[in-house]
Structures are given as structure tokens and as C-alpha cells.
Design a protein around this motif. Structure first.
Motif, PDB file in Angstrom:
ATOM      1  N   ARG A 193      -2.080 -12.153   2.188  1.00  6.10           N
ATOM      2  CA  ARG A 193      -1.010 -13.143   2.232  1.00  6.10           C
ATOM      3  C   ARG A 193      -1.535 -14.567   2.352  1.00  6.10           C
ATOM      4  NH1 ARG A 193       3.702 -12.238   0.502  1.00  6.10           N
ATOM      5  NH2 ARG A 193       4.108 -10.481   1.901  1.00  6.10           N
ATOM      6  N   ASP A 194      -2.630 -14.768   3.113  1.00  6.12           N
ATOM      7  CA  ASP A 194      -3.141 -16.118   3.373  1.00  6.12           C
ATOM      8  C   ASP A 194      -4.378 -16.452   2.551  1.00  6.12           C
ATOM      9  OD1 ASP A 194      -1.102 -16.354   5.281  1.00  6.12           O
ATOM     10  OD2 ASP A 194      -2.378 -15.568   6.887  1.00  6.12           O
ATOM     11  N   ASP A 195      -4.541 -15.794   1.416  1.00  6.69           N
ATOM     12  CA  ASP A 195      -5.700 -16.023   0.543  1.00  6.69           C
ATOM     13  C   ASP A 195      -5.630 -17.431  -0.047  1.00  6.69           C
ATOM     14  OD1 ASP A 195      -7.787 -15.880  -1.313  1.00  6.69           O
ATOM     15  OD2 ASP A 195      -7.346 -13.793  -1.811  1.00  6.69           O
ATOM     16  N   VAL A 196      -6.688 -18.228   0.181  1.00 11.17           N
ATOM     17  CA  VAL A 196      -6.718 -19.594  -0.352  1.00 11.17           C
ATOM     18  C   VAL A 196      -7.475 -19.656  -1.681  1.00 11.17           C
ATOM     19  CG1 VAL A 196      -6.569 -20.635   1.945  1.00 11.17           C
ATOM     20  CG2 VAL A 196      -8.816 -20.175   0.953  1.00 11.17           C
ATOM     21  N   ILE A 197      -8.012 -18.539  -2.135  1.00 17.37           N
ATOM     22  CA  ILE A 197      -8.770 -18.493  -3.376  1.00 17.37           C
ATOM     23  C   ILE A 197      -7.925 -17.926  -4.518  1.00 17.37           C
ATOM     24  CG2 ILE A 197     -10.762 -17.427  -4.532  1.00 17.37           C
ATOM     25  CD1 ILE A 197     -12.274 -17.651  -1.918  1.00 17.37           C
ATOM     26  N   ILE A 198      -7.205 -16.850  -4.265  1.00 16.68           N
ATOM     27  CA  ILE A 198      -6.384 -16.213  -5.283  1.00 16.68           C
ATOM     28  C   ILE A 198      -4.941 -16.708  -5.153  1.00 16.68           C
ATOM     29  CG2 ILE A 198      -5.628 -14.041  -6.291  1.00 16.68           C
ATOM     30  CD1 ILE A 198      -8.652 -14.478  -6.386  1.00 16.68           C
ATOM     31  N   SER A 247      -0.352 -11.745  -8.550  1.00 16.67           N
ATOM     32  CA  SER A 247       0.262 -10.419  -8.499  1.00 16.67           C
ATOM     33  C   SER A 247       1.347 -10.296  -9.561  1.00 16.67           C
ATOM     34  CB  SER A 247       0.835 -10.147  -7.110  1.00 16.67           C
ATOM     35  OG  SER A 247       1.830 -11.110  -6.778  1.00 16.67           O
ATOM     36  N   GLY A 248       2.063 -11.400  -9.823  1.00 15.32           N
ATOM     37  CA  GLY A 248       3.075 -11.385 -10.867  1.00 15.32           C
ATOM     38  C   GLY A 248       2.464 -11.201 -12.241  1.00 15.32           C
ATOM     39  N   ARG A 249       1.336 -11.843 -12.467  1.00 13.79           N
ATOM     40  CA  ARG A 249       0.673 -11.686 -13.775  1.00 13.79           C
ATOM     41  C   ARG A 249       0.190 -10.258 -13.960  1.00 13.79           C
ATOM     42  NH1 ARG A 249      -4.844 -13.573 -16.478  1.00 13.79           N
ATOM     43  NH2 ARG A 249      -4.127 -13.572 -18.627  1.00 13.79           N
ATOM     44  N   ALA A 304       0.584  -0.503 -12.437  1.00 17.32           N
ATOM     45  CA  ALA A 304      -0.271  -0.826 -11.293  1.00 17.32           C
ATOM     46  C   ALA A 304       0.560  -0.929 -10.017  1.00 17.32           C
ATOM     47  CB  ALA A 304      -1.013  -2.136 -11.538  1.00 17.32           C
ATOM     48  N   LYS A 305       0.051  -0.358  -8.947  1.00 21.01           N
ATOM     49  CA  LYS A 305       0.688  -0.483  -7.641  1.00 21.01           C
ATOM     50  C   LYS A 305       0.066  -1.664  -6.910  1.00 21.01           C
ATOM     51  CE  LYS A 305       1.717   4.446  -7.313  1.00 21.01           C
ATOM     52  NZ  LYS A 305       1.589   5.669  -6.496  1.00 21.01           N
ATOM     53  N   GLN A 306       0.866  -2.384  -6.155  1.00 22.11           N
ATOM     54  CA  GLN A 306       0.380  -3.574  -5.468  1.00 22.11           C
ATOM     55  C   GLN A 306       0.823  -3.569  -4.006  1.00 22.11           C
ATOM     56  OE1 GLN A 306      -0.027  -7.251  -7.759  1.00 22.11           O
ATOM     57  NE2 GLN A 306       1.439  -6.439  -9.250  1.00 22.11           N
ATOM     58  N   GLU A 307      -0.100  -3.974  -3.136  1.00 20.48           N
ATOM     59  CA  GLU A 307       0.164  -4.058  -1.709  1.00 20.48           C
ATOM     60  C   GLU A 307      -0.333  -5.407  -1.194  1.00 20.48           C
ATOM     61  OE1 GLU A 307       1.761  -1.767  -0.106  1.00 20.48           O
ATOM     62  OE2 GLU A 307       1.466   0.131  -1.181  1.00 20.48           O
ATOM     63  N   VAL A 308       0.267  -5.889  -0.115  1.00 22.97           N
ATOM     64  CA  VAL A 308      -0.120  -7.169   0.490  1.00 22.97           C
ATOM     65  C   VAL A 308      -0.411  -6.944   1.969  1.00 22.97           C
ATOM     66  CG1 VAL A 308       0.580  -9.535   1.026  1.00 22.97           C
ATOM     67  CG2 VAL A 308       1.290  -8.478  -1.135  1.00 22.97           C
ATOM     68  N   VAL A 309      -1.550  -7.457   2.433  1.00 26.57           N
ATOM     69  CA  VAL A 309      -1.907  -7.403   3.849  1.00 26.57           C
ATOM     70  C   VAL A 309      -1.500  -8.723   4.493  1.00 26.57           C
ATOM     71  CG1 VAL A 309      -3.760  -7.110   5.532  1.00 26.57           C
ATOM     72  CG2 VAL A 309      -3.823  -5.841   3.361  1.00 26.57           C
ATOM     73  N   GLU A 310      -0.686  -8.651   5.503  1.00 22.37           N
ATOM     74  CA  GLU A 310      -0.208  -9.850   6.187  1.00 22.37           C
ATOM     75  C   GLU A 310      -1.296 -10.446   7.078  1.00 22.37           C
ATOM     76  OE1 GLU A 310       2.653 -11.144   5.515  1.00 22.37           O
ATOM     77  OE2 GLU A 310       3.451  -9.483   4.306  1.00 22.37           O
TER      78      GLU A 310
END
Length: 310
Positions: A258-263, A268-270, A278-284
Motif C-alpha cells: 500500500r505504501d510503495d513509493v517506487i511502484i 495493479s490496474g494495468r 491474474a489474482k492481486q493482493e495488497v499488504v497494508e
């Protein structure tokens, strides 16, 4: 005349300072390797350091680290997966950790050769889970696309290769040529140290990862290897590979922070547009280095998606 001489001196500094700095860094020695965990494989391009974590008969997971941190960055995740019954293979890219520094461009052909050689050396033919973090995600994506029948599933953790550089400096590094490339050789070590300093400041960074990363900064061959990857595989876009995975049915799990300053968050939308399966997950509350700051969360997501039939 004074201005001319000043310009000549500045150009000389740009030309020779990176080489001088590199000469002053410590080379990798055999005494350092004697204390390294795991083993070494003499492969077609050079000697590669690798190690296994976990039970002998567990499902095989092969991990590919990014360009700035050696395979030690995957150790917390490997230990979590090992406790779940997985058998995890870690290895150092050339110029990082305890692997040889190999001069030349680190494009996809170069990086895939090392991985293919190591898998052959260890007798891993097919049916393994491939995990890539950051730039390692680009390497893992390229390998899976070229060997789609061999990979059980592809796990991408804060992967690069699906987004455009966020800042003018990132764009400059990505497309550097001529005089720009010369400036990049001079400026990159400063940028890399600043980034690593930020990693050190995160209290969630394990001490072993912090020490391994610190050792890289003074190692001969590390900075040139990173630059070789920036000029190589990090210039590639992996949209077509994701479309291929969608058509061929290769299971893909992308884990973002969630707090990635590089990506950028829109990455994720692209991916969703390119690969609908593709399955997608986000780590808070996690940044780009989620693979070791939140190893338990990442391992849980991998295990849960494997149980669901990823």
C-alpha cells in the motif's frame, strides 16, 4: 581559457571518478565465501551462490531477488514458507551477495541464462513455484514466458516492468545514453546509497538483511552490476508476457504494498487490463521491501492462493 580548463577537469572527473571509486571497493574473496551459507555452482557465466531452505520433499519455490539487495532479502519469507512445508531455493544474481561479478549488459538473456543454468545444476525441471521481488519480478516474468510449461505458478511481489518511471530522475536513469550515461555512472552510487539508507531506517528491516545490504555497498562489482541491469532488463516492458499468461492460463499472483513509493498504485490496474486471470493482493502498512518487512503476510497470501488452486 580558465573556463575551458574547468570544463576539461569536470569531464575528467566524470570519466575517471566512477572507475576510481570502483577500484577502492573490496573484491569478493574466497575467505568470504568460506563463511557463506549454502553452496556454490560453477555455471556457464560464473560462480553462483545458492542455498536451500525447508524440508527435502516439499513443493519447490524458486525466489529471484531485486538488483539492490542480495538473496538474503528473501530469507525471512523463505523461513516462513519452509514452516508451511515448502522447499525454497534462494540464489544471488551475478554481482550481488556471494556470486561472481560478470561484466557486461544484464539483459533478460543474461539473467535468464543464470537461472536456467542453476535449475539444471540442481535438477529442477518443472512444476515449481517462481517468485520474483522488484526487479526479480521482471526476471521471473521473462523466465516464465520463455518456459511456461515448467512453472506451476508465478508470484510477483512489488514487481517492476509494468509501470513507467515516476520521476524525471527515474526516467533519466531508464533512458540514459551518451553524456547522460556518463552522468549516470557518477550519480548512481549516490542514489543507491540514499535508497539503502532509507531501507536501514525502517525498524522492520531484519538485522541480517541490513547487514547483507550494507556489505553490498562496499563490494566491487555491485554498482556496475546494478547499472548493467538498469541498462538491460529494467528497460523492458512486460505487457506482452502478461497477455501470454492470460491466454495460456499460467496462474499469476501479484502482491503489492500500500505504501510503495517506487511502484505507482495504478500498476495493479494495468495488470488487470493485461491479464484478467491474474489474482492481486495488497499488504497494508507496507512499502516496496514488503518481501522481508512483512514476510509472514506475504507467505500467508502465497499459501492461501496455492490452496485455492492458483
Amino acid at each position: 581559457m580558465i573556463w575551458f580548463l574547468s570544463a576539461v577537469l569536470c569531464l575528467g572527473a566524470l570519466l575517471f571518478l566512477p572507475a576510481l571509486q570502483e577500484t577502492l571497493r573490496r573484491p569478493l574473496t574466497e575467505s568470504m565465501r568460506r563463511n557463506a551459507p549454502g553452496g556454490f555452482a560453477e555455471l556457464s557465466q560464473g560462480q553462483t551462490h545458492y542455498r536451500w531452505i525447508g524440508p527435502l520433499r516439499g513443493p519447490v519455490v524458486v525466489c529471484v531477488h531485486g538488483i539492490t539487495t542480495p538473496s538474503e532479502s528473501f530469507l525471512p519469507l523463505a523461513q516462513e514458507l519452509a514452516e508451511m512445508g515448502y522447499r525454497v531455493l534462494l540464489y544471488d544474481l551475478y554481482g550481488r551477495g556471494y556470486s561472481d561479478y560478470v561484466p557486461g549488459l544484464q539483459d533478460r538473456a543474461f539473467l535468464l541464462q543464470q537461472l536456467d543454468d542453476l535449475l539444471a545444476y540442481e535438477g529442477i525441471v518443472e512444476d515449481f513455484i517462481l517468485v520474483g521481488h522488484s526487479a526479480g519480478g521482471a526476471i521471473a516474468t521473462a523466465f516464465a514466458a520463455a518456459n511456461i510449461w515448467r512453472v506451476r505458478s508465478l508470484i510477483l511481489v512489488t514487481t517492476v516492468g509494468l509501470h513507467k518511471p515516476r520521476t524525471p530522475m527515474a526516467e533519466f536513469r531508464k533512458h540514459a545514453h551518451g553524456i547522460q550515461d556518463l552522468i549516470l555512472r557518477w550519480s548512481y552510487p549516490i542514489v543507491a546509497r540514499r535508497y539503502v539508507k532509507g531501507v536501514f531506517s525502517d525498524p522492520r528491516t531484519p538485522d541480517a538483511v541490513r547487514q547483507a545490504q550494507q556489505a553490498q555497498l562496499s563490494r566491487r562489482g555491485y554498482m556496475p552490476s546494478n547499472l548493467a541491469a538498469i541498462r538491460g532488463i529494467l528497460r523492458d516492458d512486460f505487457a506482452e508476457e502478461q497477455k501470454l499468461f492470460n491466454r495460456q492460463g499460467l496462474p499469476v499472483l501479484a502482491i503489492w504494498a500500500r505504501d510503495d513509493v517506487i511502484i505507482p498504485p495504478q500498476t495493479s490496474g494495468r495488470l488487470a487490463e493485461l491479464n484478467r486471470s491474474a489474482k492481486q493482493e495488497v499488504v497494508e502498512d507496507a512499502g516496496h521491501e514488503v518481501v522481508y518487512t512483512h514476510a509472514e503476510d506475504v507467505a500467508r497470501l502465497i499459501a492461501e492462493n496455492q490452496r485455492r488452486g492458483l
